[in-house]
Design a protein around this motif. Structure first.
Motif, PDB file in Angstrom:
ATOM      1  N   SER A 103       0.615  12.045   7.700  1.00 58.93           N
ATOM      2  CA  SER A 103      -0.193  10.827   7.609  1.00 58.93           C
ATOM      3  C   SER A 103       0.052   9.995   6.359  1.00 58.93           C
ATOM      4  O   SER A 103      -0.554   8.935   6.213  1.00 58.93           O
ATOM      5  CB  SER A 103      -1.684  11.203   7.649  1.00 58.93           C
ATOM      6  OG  SER A 103      -2.007  11.952   8.787  1.00 58.93           O
ATOM      7  N   CYS A 104       0.887  10.472   5.434  1.00 60.73           N
ATOM      8  CA  CYS A 104       0.959   9.811   4.133  1.00 60.73           C
ATOM      9  C   CYS A 104       2.384   9.523   3.697  1.00 60.73           C
ATOM     10  O   CYS A 104       3.354   9.900   4.353  1.00 60.73           O
ATOM     11  CB  CYS A 104       0.253  10.666   3.084  1.00 60.73           C
ATOM     12  SG  CYS A 104       1.078  12.238   2.745  1.00 60.73           S
ATOM     13  N   ASP A 105       2.489   8.831   2.545  1.00 64.75           N
ATOM     14  CA  ASP A 105       3.770   8.540   1.914  1.00 64.75           C
ATOM     15  C   ASP A 105       4.006   9.440   0.704  1.00 64.75           C
ATOM     16  O   ASP A 105       5.132   9.819   0.406  1.00 64.75           O
ATOM     17  CB  ASP A 105       3.803   7.080   1.441  1.00 64.75           C
ATOM     18  CG  ASP A 105       3.452   6.108   2.541  1.00 64.75           C
ATOM     19  OD1 ASP A 105       4.045   6.213   3.624  1.00 64.75           O
ATOM     20  OD2 ASP A 105       2.569   5.241   2.330  1.00 64.75           O
ATOM     21  N   VAL A 136      -5.667   8.493   2.157  1.00 62.30           N
ATOM     22  CA  VAL A 136      -5.881   8.307   3.597  1.00 62.30           C
ATOM     23  C   VAL A 136      -6.067   9.608   4.368  1.00 62.30           C
ATOM     24  O   VAL A 136      -6.505   9.575   5.524  1.00 62.30           O
ATOM     25  CB  VAL A 136      -4.716   7.512   4.229  1.00 62.30           C
ATOM     26  CG1 VAL A 136      -4.604   6.130   3.603  1.00 62.30           C
ATOM     27  CG2 VAL A 136      -3.390   8.269   4.103  1.00 62.30           C
ATOM     28  N   HIS A 146      -9.037  12.038   9.877  1.00 63.64           N
ATOM     29  CA  HIS A 146      -7.976  12.366   8.929  1.00 63.64           C
ATOM     30  C   HIS A 146      -8.476  13.349   7.873  1.00 63.64           C
ATOM     31  O   HIS A 146      -7.964  13.411   6.766  1.00 63.64           O
ATOM     32  CB  HIS A 146      -7.406  11.106   8.282  1.00 63.64           C
ATOM     33  CG  HIS A 146      -6.403  10.414   9.161  1.00 63.64           C
ATOM     34  ND1 HIS A 146      -6.764   9.744  10.295  1.00 63.64           N
ATOM     35  CD2 HIS A 146      -5.043  10.339   9.086  1.00 63.64           C
ATOM     36  CE1 HIS A 146      -5.683   9.251  10.885  1.00 63.64           C
ATOM     37  NE2 HIS A 146      -4.623   9.606  10.173  1.00 63.64           N
ATOM     38  N   LYS A 192       0.824  -1.198   0.000  1.00 61.63           N
ATOM     39  CA  LYS A 192       0.000   0.000   0.000  1.00 61.63           C
ATOM     40  C   LYS A 192       0.868   1.261   0.000  1.00 61.63           C
ATOM     41  O   LYS A 192       1.862   1.351   0.709  1.00 61.63           O
ATOM     42  CB  LYS A 192      -0.906   0.002   1.222  1.00 61.63           C
ATOM     43  CG  LYS A 192      -1.855   1.189   1.302  1.00 61.63           C
ATOM     44  CD  LYS A 192      -2.631   1.203   2.610  1.00 61.63           C
ATOM     45  CE  LYS A 192      -3.567   0.020   2.717  1.00 61.63           C
ATOM     46  NZ  LYS A 192      -4.422   0.134   3.934  1.00 61.63           N
ATOM     47  N   VAL A 226      -3.785   4.369  -1.867  1.00 61.34           N
ATOM     48  CA  VAL A 226      -4.977   4.591  -1.052  1.00 61.34           C
ATOM     49  C   VAL A 226      -4.956   6.015  -0.525  1.00 61.34           C
ATOM     50  O   VAL A 226      -3.952   6.463   0.036  1.00 61.34           O
ATOM     51  CB  VAL A 226      -5.034   3.597   0.131  1.00 61.34           C
ATOM     52  CG1 VAL A 226      -6.274   3.856   0.976  1.00 61.34           C
ATOM     53  CG2 VAL A 226      -5.014   2.160  -0.367  1.00 61.34           C
ATOM     54  N   GLY A 270      -1.890  11.517   0.443  1.00 61.12           N
ATOM     55  CA  GLY A 270      -2.558  12.614   1.123  1.00 61.12           C
ATOM     56  C   GLY A 270      -2.792  13.768   0.170  1.00 61.12           C
ATOM     57  O   GLY A 270      -1.974  14.017  -0.726  1.00 61.12           O
ATOM     58  N   GLN A 286     -10.214   6.197   1.495  1.00 60.65           N
ATOM     59  CA  GLN A 286     -10.355   5.723   2.876  1.00 60.65           C
ATOM     60  C   GLN A 286      -9.936   6.827   3.854  1.00 60.65           C
ATOM     61  O   GLN A 286      -8.994   6.687   4.631  1.00 60.65           O
ATOM     62  CB  GLN A 286      -9.510   4.461   3.073  1.00 60.65           C
ATOM     63  CG  GLN A 286      -9.912   3.325   2.143  1.00 60.65           C
ATOM     64  CD  GLN A 286      -8.987   2.119   2.235  1.00 60.65           C
ATOM     65  OE1 GLN A 286      -8.107   2.041   3.092  1.00 60.65           O
ATOM     66  NE2 GLN A 286      -9.185   1.156   1.339  1.00 60.65           N
ATOM     67  N   ARG A 315       0.269   5.189   0.795  1.00 55.39           N
ATOM     68  CA  ARG A 315      -0.704   6.106   1.377  1.00 55.39           C
ATOM     69  C   ARG A 315      -0.570   7.492   0.736  1.00 55.39           C
ATOM     70  O   ARG A 315       0.511   8.076   0.745  1.00 55.39           O
ATOM     71  CB  ARG A 315      -0.497   6.215   2.886  1.00 55.39           C
ATOM     72  CG  ARG A 315      -0.650   4.890   3.635  1.00 55.39           C
ATOM     73  CD  ARG A 315      -0.232   5.050   5.088  1.00 55.39           C
ATOM     74  NE  ARG A 315       1.123   5.568   5.181  1.00 55.39           N
ATOM     75  CZ  ARG A 315       1.592   6.222   6.242  1.00 55.39           C
ATOM     76  NH1 ARG A 315       0.816   6.454   7.270  1.00 55.39           N
ATOM     77  NH2 ARG A 315       2.835   6.658   6.264  1.00 55.39           N
ATOM     78  N   ARG A 357     -10.916   2.878  -2.509  1.00 54.45           N
ATOM     79  CA  ARG A 357      -9.597   3.283  -2.001  1.00 54.45           C
ATOM     80  C   ARG A 357      -9.578   4.736  -1.527  1.00 54.45           C
ATOM     81  O   ARG A 357      -8.526   5.289  -1.273  1.00 54.45           O
ATOM     82  CB  ARG A 357      -8.537   3.025  -3.080  1.00 54.45           C
ATOM     83  CG  ARG A 357      -8.264   1.531  -3.255  1.00 54.45           C
ATOM     84  CD  ARG A 357      -7.184   1.236  -4.258  1.00 54.45           C
ATOM     85  NE  ARG A 357      -7.640   1.431  -5.621  1.00 54.45           N
ATOM     86  CZ  ARG A 357      -7.065   2.250  -6.500  1.00 54.45           C
ATOM     87  NH1 ARG A 357      -6.012   2.973  -6.152  1.00 54.45           N
ATOM     88  NH2 ARG A 357      -7.533   2.356  -7.728  1.00 54.45           N
TER      89      ARG A 357
END
Length: 433
Positions: free
Chosen positions: A119-121, A72, A105, A43, A70, A47, A100, A45, A98
């Motif tokens: 919160s993300c990649d 997020v 958040h 996964k 996804v 943002g 989510q 992530r 996806r």
């Protein structure tokens, strides 16, 4: 939007991250673990910061670019923008499951970007560009891969901040993909590849246009809700204020400036002059609605661009380049070269916005992140340089523009932060800073 709502989102974020525990901490090192994602089934992530139309579109394209991406976390100055964006994204086939983004958040307020990035990649930066340097810096500091809309800043101090962060991103091996979308258009790529390969000889002169209707017209002051702060009024009408948008040249016609830069191998000009002004009443805004710029390079070659945002006028977005052995043309009718060997692009034409994300996520999966950093800074600075020349009436050199201390973006703490609105520029009277 208020301080209390910012506190609420902050508390929600801290609670959610505490509950996530070690797993969240491990995932925050994503950029240093690019190889971990090579198989394509882990996964990623995503943002989103800035939930308007362009941000929502970019999020859609990011999820379509990778089946295991996804969404997020989402953030915007205004909570209703987040709600609208989520609704739109969940209506899209193929990506709805996806999207989510739990309530804890969904971050609103002026500092929402920090919680999204944490919160993300991979983060998508799609807010008004006046906020971009701080957001870009923070994303690099946190080691996140970045898709950033254009332009990168609205003033020279902001550009310098982004350039310093680009260098750090390179050291961290982070993907930096810019929203100069024509660079991901197959036809334009083929065109500029031929131009730079010498198919029309030496590039002597070029002319680009971005003539269109107003992007976001300024509403009458009478429509302003009672009690709304100056800052909120400006942010809600951001396109009409130079510190937030850069103006029409910097925010939108920077695409044409990017074509010019591309045709010169992304080598910046030595100077420029410009003419421009405001024809239609600004209703409290302070951006020009038309400008023409004349760029000069050290080899005495030149490029010209014309930008206008006035209703009821001729519209076009074209590019013409003259070489020592031929000429090249980009219009709605196609992309072509006339010279020793005529050529017209007849290849595939996938959506360039989708290609941006397809190539970005592929590069992350392969552990070879794309780096658009330096060229995106050059094109942004060229646009700001043109605006400086137009607003002051002065000849502006690259060194003058790059080292300018004109700081348009104020230090913002909350919605009640006072913001000085600069008067409409008057060429010959407005000073270069």
């Amino acid at each position: 939007m208020s301080n209390s709502s910012n506190d609420t989102t902050r508390r929600s974020f801290l609670k959610s991250t505490a509950e996530a525990g070690t797993a969240m901490a491990l995932m925050s090192g994503f950029s240093g673990q690019a190889g971990l994602y090579a198989a394509g089934d882990e996964k990623i992530r995503v943002g989103l910061v800035g939930c308007g139309g362009r941000g929502s579109g970019a999020a859609n394209q990011a999820l379509n670019a990778d089946p295991n991406a996804v969404l997020v976390a989402m953030g915007d100055a205004f909570p209703e923008k987040i709600e609208s964006s989520i609704k739109s994204l969940k209506a899209q086939k193929g990506i709805a499951d996806r999207v989510q983004v739990d309530e804890d958040h969904q971050f609103s307020g002026l500092d929402a970007f920090r919680y999204v990035i944490d919160s993300c990649d991979v983060v998508i930066l799609a807010t008004p560009p006046g906020f971009r340097p701080e957001q870009f810096e923070y994303a690099v500091e946190k080691g996140k891969h970045i898709f950033t809309e254009k332009p990168m800043a609205t003033d020279a101090p902001g550009v310098r901040r982004v350039m310093a962060a680009v260098k750090r991103a390179q050291e961290k091996n982070l993907a930096v993909v810019a929203g100069f979308c024509w660079r991901y258009d197959y036809a334009k790529r083929a065109f500029f590849e031929k131009v730079l390969a010498g198919d029309i000889g030496d590039v002597l002169c070029s002319y680009g246009t971005y003539l269109t209707n107003p992007v976001k017209t300024m509403p009458d002051e009478s429509t302003r809700p009672e009690g709304m702060s100056d800052l909120e009024w400006m942010v809600r009408n951001w396109y009409n204020f130079t510190w937030l948008s850069g103006d029409g040249l910097v925010e939108q016609a920077c695409h044409t400036v990017d074509w010019i830069s591309w045709s010169k191998g992304d080598k910046p000009p030595v100077s420029c002059t410009a003419v421009g002004g405001r024809q239609v009443p600004a209703k409290g805004g302070n951006i020009f609605d038309h400008i023409e710029v004349n760029y000069l390079w050290e080899d005495d070659t030149r490029a010209f661009m014309a930008q206008r945002q006035i209703s009821g006028c001729h519209n076009e977005n074209n590019f013409y380049v003259l070489g020592s052995k031929g000429k090249g043309t980009i219009t709605r009718r196609g992309v072509s070269i006339t010279g020793e060997e005529d050529w017209r692009y007849k290849g595939p034409t996938p959506n360039m916005y989708q290609v941006e994300h397809d190539e970005m996520f592929k590069s992350i999966r392969e552990g070879k992140p794309i780096d658009n950093g330096e060229r995106m800074v050059t094109s942004t600075m060229m646009a700001i340089m043109g605006r400086m020349a137009g607003y002051t009436g002065k000849e502006v050199t690259w060194e003058m523009a790059w080292n300018s201390e004109e700081k348009l973006v104020p230090e913002i703490g909350n919605w009640d932060t006072p913001v000085d609105l600069r008067p409409m520029a008057i060429p010959g009277a407005t000073l270069f800073e």
